[in-house]
Design an enzyme around this catalytic site. Structure first.
Site, PDB file in Angstrom:
ATOM      1  N   ARG A 203      14.405 -21.967  -7.623  1.00 40.11           N
ATOM      2  CA  ARG A 203      14.366 -20.506  -7.677  1.00 40.11           C
ATOM      3  C   ARG A 203      15.228 -20.030  -8.835  1.00 40.11           C
ATOM      4  O   ARG A 203      16.423 -20.339  -8.874  1.00 40.11           O
ATOM      5  CB  ARG A 203      14.917 -19.900  -6.382  1.00 40.11           C
ATOM      6  CG  ARG A 203      14.245 -20.396  -5.107  1.00 40.11           C
ATOM      7  CD  ARG A 203      13.038 -19.554  -4.764  1.00 40.11           C
ATOM      8  NE  ARG A 203      12.285 -20.144  -3.687  1.00 40.11           N
ATOM      9  CZ  ARG A 203      12.101 -19.565  -2.492  1.00 40.11           C
ATOM     10  NH1 ARG A 203      12.635 -18.399  -2.249  1.00 40.11           N
ATOM     11  NH2 ARG A 203      11.363 -20.164  -1.579  1.00 40.11           N
ATOM     12  N   GLU A 205      17.057 -17.648  -9.515  1.00 44.42           N
ATOM     13  CA  GLU A 205      17.880 -16.524  -9.045  1.00 44.42           C
ATOM     14  C   GLU A 205      18.918 -16.234 -10.114  1.00 44.42           C
ATOM     15  O   GLU A 205      19.669 -17.115 -10.499  1.00 44.42           O
ATOM     16  CB  GLU A 205      18.634 -16.890  -7.754  1.00 44.42           C
ATOM     17  CG  GLU A 205      17.798 -17.536  -6.674  1.00 44.42           C
ATOM     18  CD  GLU A 205      17.146 -16.530  -5.766  1.00 44.42           C
ATOM     19  OE1 GLU A 205      17.301 -15.311  -6.039  1.00 44.42           O
ATOM     20  OE2 GLU A 205      16.474 -16.950  -4.815  1.00 44.42           O
ATOM     21  N   ARG A 211      25.458 -17.802  -1.226  1.00 46.41           N
ATOM     22  CA  ARG A 211      24.345 -18.300  -0.418  1.00 46.41           C
ATOM     23  C   ARG A 211      23.099 -18.639  -1.217  1.00 46.41           C
ATOM     24  O   ARG A 211      22.066 -18.973  -0.656  1.00 46.41           O
ATOM     25  CB  ARG A 211      24.010 -17.275   0.667  1.00 46.41           C
ATOM     26  CG  ARG A 211      23.558 -15.981   0.091  1.00 46.41           C
ATOM     27  CD  ARG A 211      23.667 -14.833   1.074  1.00 46.41           C
ATOM     28  NE  ARG A 211      22.957 -13.714   0.499  1.00 46.41           N
ATOM     29  CZ  ARG A 211      21.954 -13.081   1.081  1.00 46.41           C
ATOM     30  NH1 ARG A 211      21.558 -13.434   2.270  1.00 46.41           N
ATOM     31  NH2 ARG A 211      21.357 -12.095   0.489  1.00 46.41           N
ATOM     32  N   HIS A 212      23.175 -18.522  -2.540  1.00 42.60           N
ATOM     33  CA  HIS A 212      22.021 -18.835  -3.382  1.00 42.60           C
ATOM     34  C   HIS A 212      22.259 -20.045  -4.262  1.00 42.60           C
ATOM     35  O   HIS A 212      23.299 -20.163  -4.899  1.00 42.60           O
ATOM     36  CB  HIS A 212      21.688 -17.650  -4.298  1.00 42.60           C
ATOM     37  CG  HIS A 212      21.015 -16.523  -3.581  1.00 42.60           C
ATOM     38  ND1 HIS A 212      21.702 -15.426  -3.147  1.00 42.60           N
ATOM     39  CD2 HIS A 212      19.725 -16.344  -3.198  1.00 42.60           C
ATOM     40  CE1 HIS A 212      20.851 -14.599  -2.528  1.00 42.60           C
ATOM     41  NE2 HIS A 212      19.662 -15.147  -2.536  1.00 42.60           N
ATOM     42  N   GLU A 346      20.206 -15.588   6.869  1.00 54.40           N
ATOM     43  CA  GLU A 346      18.822 -16.058   6.979  1.00 54.40           C
ATOM     44  C   GLU A 346      18.760 -17.528   6.597  1.00 54.40           C
ATOM     45  O   GLU A 346      19.087 -17.897   5.479  1.00 54.40           O
ATOM     46  CB  GLU A 346      17.928 -15.240   6.041  1.00 54.40           C
ATOM     47  CG  GLU A 346      16.485 -15.707   6.041  1.00 54.40           C
ATOM     48  CD  GLU A 346      15.760 -15.404   4.740  1.00 54.40           C
ATOM     49  OE1 GLU A 346      15.896 -14.294   4.220  1.00 54.40           O
ATOM     50  OE2 GLU A 346      15.068 -16.312   4.247  1.00 54.40           O
ATOM     51  N   SER A 349      12.431 -18.557   6.812  1.00 49.29           N
ATOM     52  CA  SER A 349      11.327 -17.597   6.857  1.00 49.29           C
ATOM     53  C   SER A 349      10.125 -18.353   7.368  1.00 49.29           C
ATOM     54  O   SER A 349       9.965 -19.538   7.059  1.00 49.29           O
ATOM     55  CB  SER A 349      10.977 -17.072   5.467  1.00 49.29           C
ATOM     56  OG  SER A 349      11.884 -16.098   5.086  1.00 49.29           O
ATOM     57  N   ARG A 397      21.785 -23.989   3.591  1.00 48.88           N
ATOM     58  CA  ARG A 397      22.261 -22.828   4.362  1.00 48.88           C
ATOM     59  C   ARG A 397      22.514 -23.206   5.816  1.00 48.88           C
ATOM     60  O   ARG A 397      23.493 -22.744   6.419  1.00 48.88           O
ATOM     61  CB  ARG A 397      21.234 -21.694   4.297  1.00 48.88           C
ATOM     62  CG  ARG A 397      21.266 -20.979   2.964  1.00 48.88           C
ATOM     63  CD  ARG A 397      20.514 -19.679   3.097  1.00 48.88           C
ATOM     64  NE  ARG A 397      20.444 -18.989   1.816  1.00 48.88           N
ATOM     65  CZ  ARG A 397      19.818 -17.838   1.646  1.00 48.88           C
ATOM     66  NH1 ARG A 397      19.191 -17.261   2.663  1.00 48.88           N
ATOM     67  NH2 ARG A 397      19.801 -17.265   0.472  1.00 48.88           N
TER      68      ARG A 397
HETATM   69  P1  AMO Z   1      11.806 -18.126   1.702  1.00 50.80           P
HETATM   70  O1  AMO Z   1      11.612 -17.746   0.283  1.00 50.80           O
HETATM   71  O2  AMO Z   1      12.369 -17.065   2.601  1.00 50.80           O
HETATM   72  O3  AMO Z   1      10.412 -18.573   2.353  1.00 50.80           O
HETATM   73  O4  AMO Z   1      12.713 -19.412   1.774  1.00 50.80           O
HETATM   74  C1  AMO Z   1      12.889 -20.112   2.988  1.00 50.80           C
HETATM   75  C2  AMO Z   1      14.336 -20.459   3.232  1.00 50.80           C
HETATM   76  O5  AMO Z   1      14.861 -21.173   2.131  1.00 50.80           O
HETATM   77  C3  AMO Z   1      16.218 -20.853   1.954  1.00 50.80           C
HETATM   78  N1  AMO Z   1      16.432 -20.298   0.607  1.00 50.80           N
HETATM   79  C4  AMO Z   1      17.478 -20.584  -0.195  1.00 50.80           C
HETATM   80  N2  AMO Z   1      18.544 -21.382  -0.007  1.00 50.80           N
HETATM   81  C5  AMO Z   1      19.430 -21.482  -1.021  1.00 50.80           C
HETATM   82  N3  AMO Z   1      19.309 -20.827  -2.197  1.00 50.80           N
HETATM   83  C6  AMO Z   1      18.252 -20.006  -2.430  1.00 50.80           C
HETATM   84  N4  AMO Z   1      18.126 -19.393  -3.610  1.00 50.80           N
HETATM   85  C7  AMO Z   1      17.275 -19.857  -1.393  1.00 50.80           C
HETATM   86  N5  AMO Z   1      16.119 -19.163  -1.277  1.00 50.80           N
HETATM   87  C8  AMO Z   1      15.628 -19.437  -0.061  1.00 50.80           C
HETATM   88  C9  AMO Z   1      16.589 -19.873   3.022  1.00 50.80           C
HETATM   89  C10 AMO Z   1      15.256 -19.273   3.374  1.00 50.80           C
HETATM   90  O6  AMO Z   1      15.229 -18.768   4.686  1.00 50.80           O
HETATM   91  N6  AMO Z   1       7.261 -20.326   1.894  1.00 50.80           N
HETATM   92  C11 AMO Z   1       8.246 -19.602   2.660  1.00 50.80           C
HETATM   93  C12 AMO Z   1       8.572 -20.304   3.968  1.00 50.80           C
HETATM   94  C13 AMO Z   1       7.439 -20.284   4.977  1.00 50.80           C
HETATM   95  O7  AMO Z   1       6.968 -19.158   5.287  1.00 50.80           O
HETATM   96  O8  AMO Z   1       7.043 -21.358   5.452  1.00 50.80           O
HETATM   97  C14 AMO Z   1       9.534 -19.485   1.841  1.00 50.80           C
HETATM   98  O9  AMO Z   1       9.759 -20.215   0.914  1.00 50.80           O
HETATM   99  O10 AMO Z   1      17.124 -20.605   4.106  1.00 50.80           O
END
Ligand code: AMO
Length: 423
Positions: A203, A205, A211-212, A346, A349, A397
């Site tokens: 990602r 970001e 948390r990212h 979170e 998802s 996380r």
């Molecule tokens: P989403 O984008 O919410 O959903 O990501 C799912 C989970 O991944 C973790 N997460 C992260 N952890 C660390 N750093 C980040 N930048 C980051 N971004 C996300 C979180 C988050 O809840 N395809 C959907 C999932 C699905 O519907 O099956 C998805 O990727 O814990």
């Protein structure tokens, strides 16, 4: 002589054992020298006279010696060295003092020298616990008839929409690093019905938060022939119990070292998004948008803890505006999408997905995507996809919140963030 581990010396009192490991710490008290030897199981004290010139900390070594009880030694036992061999001596003092590791001390330095700071017992413990969580993930799902899949991380389009994609040169084309195996895990439901994947995702970001990460381990699940997202949440509940149980048993020493506070696994209530927003607004006095921001998640987590004594809270029926195009629309502006909060963060998802071609095309358009861009994904929906759903857990996380780590970076061996590409 076969190798004895630091954690086993108590069973060998009076015997001569062979230990191998790293020189964790040393001290010279005139005639006698003390050293702590660290191996993969723990730490044991070794005592020797001046016969051996001890090298710098973190040198790798072998010690042959007799085990004696000593109430003053860490763990109550020590080894009186008879022979020592140094496999590779450290060439310089370590950039940080590994035995003195403390989470609060200089986090940037800990990360900069991660190649050696990770050797500290408290630094390595989260990774050991995470490995156990992942083992629990795999073994629970294997028992439930899931098949592990391995999908590409070099992709032609983003799965989640949005702009946080890393582009790469792929010969004469533009390609991207996968944000999620979302589209592929859905395709694989048409093959195996129930699938999971354990793999890094990427990602872009821009923000550096606690948390990212820009690369994280995504624990993905997808299952076919469901009647609603409730079944998906039921599975996730059982799965989390199995994962945490595996960690509690097989990483017991690490959990103890970090003084893990076990969450309430008995109840994981489900709260509809509209109700969550009402609570945030009316009871907690917080302004709320369609998606719940970090502050809202934290407040909701604290509210659920105070009200119900729970650590896990599902927020269900997310509005369409806060979900990707593939979320199953209920027809009233909400979807069968959910998030799972763990201690106010979170960690998942998920939801039921659209399984009909024409509905997907409509949702893509509604979201402002060009269906032609998703041709490769849409194709499979012409061929009888069953009702299905799934979710993804962010492994770091989950680890962070379980262990109470101040930053998600400590739950990844070599974190990638806005400013860090090494080590
Ligand atoms: P989403 O984008 O919410 O959903 O990501 C799912 C989970 O991944 C973790 N997460 C992260 N952890 C660390 N750093 C980040 N930048 C980051 N971004 C996300 C979180 C988050 O809840 N395809 C959907 C999932 C699905 O519907 O099956 C998805 O990727 O814990």
């Amino acid at each position: 002589m076969s190798r004895t581990f630091a954690s086993q010396v108590a069973q060998h009192v009076g015997q001569t054992v062979t230990l191998e490991g790293f020189l964790h710490w040393k001290r010279d008290l005139g005639g006698i020298q003390f050293l702590l030897l660290r191996d993969r199981s723990g730490i044991v004290q070794v005592v020797t006279d001046r016969r051996f010139a001890l090298p710098l900390a973190e040198s790798s070594l072998k010690v042959v010696g007799r085990v004696v009880a000593n109430p003053k030694a860490p763990g109550g036992y020590e080894v009186l060295a008879e022979a020592m061999e140094f496999y590779a001596q450290a060439l310089e003092p370590t950039p940080i003092e590994i035995p003195k590791e403390e989470w609060k001390v200089n986090p940037e330095t800990l990360l900069e020298y991660r190649y050696v700071s990770l050797r500290g017992e408290k630094a390595r413990a989260p990774l050991k616990i995470q490995a156990a969580l992942v083992r629990g993930f795999r073994s629970y799902l294997d028992r439930q008839g899931f098949t592990e899949i391995f999908t590409p991380k070099i992709v032609s389009a983003g799965a989640e929409g949005g702009s946080n994609l890393f582009g790469i040169d792929y010969f004469e084309h533009r390609a991207y690093l996968a944000q999620s195996p979302q589209l592929y895990k859905q395709i694989m439901v048409g093959v195996f019905e129930r699938v999971y994947e354990v793999a890094p995702v990427f990602r872009a970001e821009l923000h550096a938060t606690s948390r990212h990460l820009n690369e994280y381990l995504s624990l993905d699940v997808e299952m076919g022939f469901i009647t609603s997202e409730e079944e998906v949440m039921n599975l996730e509940e059982e799965l989390l119990r199995a994962m945490l149980e595996e960690a509690r048993h097989s990483a017991a020493a690490e959990c103890q070292l970090l003084q893990v506070e076990w969450p309430n696994l008995a109840e994981m209530p489900r709260l509809e998004h509209a109700e969550a927003r009402r609570i945030l607004r009316e009871e907690l006095g917080l302004p709320v948008g369609a998606d719940l921001n970090e502050e809202a998640e934290r407040a909701l987590g604290a509210w659920a803890k105070a009200k119900w004594g729970v650590d896990f809270l599902f927020v269900t029926k997310y509005p369409e505006s806060a979900r990707p195009f593939y979320a199953y629309p209920e027809g009233d502006g909400s979807t069968r999408g959910f998030d799972l909060l763990f201690r106010g963060l979170e960690i998942t998802s998920g939801g039921q997905r659209i399984h009909r071609y024409e509905v997907l095309v409509e949702q893509l358009r509604k979201k402002g995507h060009d269906p032609a861009q998703f041709a490769g994904y849409l194709e499979v929906f012409k061929f009888g996809m069953p009702p299905h759903g799934g979710f993804a857990i962010g492994a770091e996380r989950l680890t962070q919140k379980l262990l109470g780590l101040p930053n998600v970076r400590y739950a990844r061996a070599f974190p990638r963030d806005r400013h860090r590409l090494t080590p």
